[in-house]
Design a protein around this motif. Sequence first.
Motif, short mmCIF file in Angstrom:
data_model
loop_
_atom_site.label_atom_id
_atom_site.label_comp_id
_atom_site.label_asym_id
_atom_site.label_seq_id
_atom_site.Cartn_x
_atom_site.Cartn_y
_atom_site.Cartn_z
N SER A 222 63.72 17.51 35.82
CA SER A 222 63.24 18.10 37.07
C SER A 222 61.98 18.91 36.79
O SER A 222 61.29 18.69 35.82
CB SER A 222 64.34 18.96 37.69
OG SER A 222 64.68 20.01 36.79
N ARG B 116 73.99 28.13 31.23
CA ARG B 116 74.46 27.13 32.19
C ARG B 116 75.90 27.39 32.61
O ARG B 116 76.26 27.21 33.76
CB ARG B 116 74.30 25.72 31.61
CG ARG B 116 72.83 25.34 31.43
CD ARG B 116 72.67 24.03 30.69
NE ARG B 116 73.25 22.90 31.39
CZ ARG B 116 72.58 22.04 32.13
NH1 ARG B 116 71.28 22.19 32.28
NH2 ARG B 116 73.19 21.04 32.71
N GLY C 116 66.43 17.58 30.54
CA GLY C 116 66.27 17.66 31.99
C GLY C 116 65.13 16.79 32.45
O GLY C 116 64.29 16.36 31.66
N HIS D 66 63.65 24.95 32.08
CA HIS D 66 64.12 24.54 33.40
C HIS D 66 63.84 25.66 34.39
O HIS D 66 63.78 26.83 34.00
CB HIS D 66 65.64 24.32 33.41
CG HIS D 66 66.11 23.16 32.61
ND1 HIS D 66 66.99 23.32 31.56
CD2 HIS D 66 65.86 21.85 32.71
CE1 HIS D 66 67.26 22.13 31.06
NE2 HIS D 66 66.58 21.22 31.73
N GLU D 67 63.75 25.34 35.65
CA GLU D 67 63.60 26.38 36.67
C GLU D 67 64.73 27.39 36.58
O GLU D 67 64.51 28.59 36.66
CB GLU D 67 63.57 25.76 38.07
CG GLU D 67 62.27 25.11 38.42
CD GLU D 67 62.28 24.57 39.83
OE1 GLU D 67 61.66 25.22 40.70
OE2 GLU D 67 62.92 23.53 40.06
N GLN D 68 65.96 26.92 36.41
CA GLN D 68 67.11 27.82 36.36
C GLN D 68 67.00 28.77 35.16
O GLN D 68 67.30 29.95 35.27
CB GLN D 68 68.42 27.03 36.27
CG GLN D 68 69.64 27.93 36.21
CD GLN D 68 70.94 27.15 36.11
OE1 GLN D 68 70.94 25.94 36.02
NE2 GLN D 68 72.04 27.86 36.12
N CYS D 69 66.56 28.27 34.03
CA CYS D 69 66.41 29.12 32.84
C CYS D 69 65.27 30.12 33.03
O CYS D 69 65.38 31.28 32.64
CB CYS D 69 66.19 28.27 31.60
SG CYS D 69 67.64 27.29 31.14
N VAL E 95 59.74 22.08 35.67
CA VAL E 95 59.86 22.99 34.54
C VAL E 95 58.68 23.96 34.52
O VAL E 95 57.68 23.76 35.21
CB VAL E 95 59.88 22.23 33.20
CG1 VAL E 95 61.12 21.36 33.08
CG2 VAL E 95 58.62 21.41 33.00
N CYS F 245 64.78 21.42 27.32
CA CYS F 245 64.55 22.82 27.64
C CYS F 245 64.65 23.68 26.38
O CYS F 245 65.63 23.59 25.63
CB CYS F 245 65.57 23.30 28.68
SG CYS F 245 65.37 25.03 29.15
#
Length: 161
Positions: free
Chosen positions: A34, A106, A32, A47-50, A36, A25
């Motif tokens: 997952s 994070r 990661g 990342h999706e969260q970022c 992106v 990321c």
Amino acid sequence: MEFKHFSHDHGLVYHQVPQGSEIHCSGCKFPGSSNVYVCWKCSYFLHEQCFCATRSLKHSSHPLHPLTLVSYPTYPSSSFFCNSCNLIGNGFCYCCSECEFDIHIRCAHMTNIATNVHVSHPTNSVPCIPAPNDAHNLNPHDQNHVYPPQNNPFPNYVPSL
């Protein structure tokens, strides 16, 4: 469909990372595997969260002021000291410019403040896929913004680690 993010000049597309592959990321600097958001021109991955992180955050570890998400440390060293995990960071962080308080993106989302212990996120979270012009203020659990993933325009591209 391309999405804009404040941290990158080009549009990003949603991409499902093939099983067994891993990306790095560009936001949090963690690996990661997952889904992106990616700019294939620049090999820029989030990342999706970022990608879905809010630009401003009230955090219980720093109740005096809201924290602002920055895409890179603003210190001359180009790094910061995380006030949560006590490690150095050089990617996305939430900061308070008034107090020089910094926390990894994070850590801001994974710390149980009462015990100051990192906890993991559930793996069954709803994907955050925004409307094209709504990428800067998202609710990651808003299912009204889910679109199908984009196909990789470079099918032979393998992310470098």
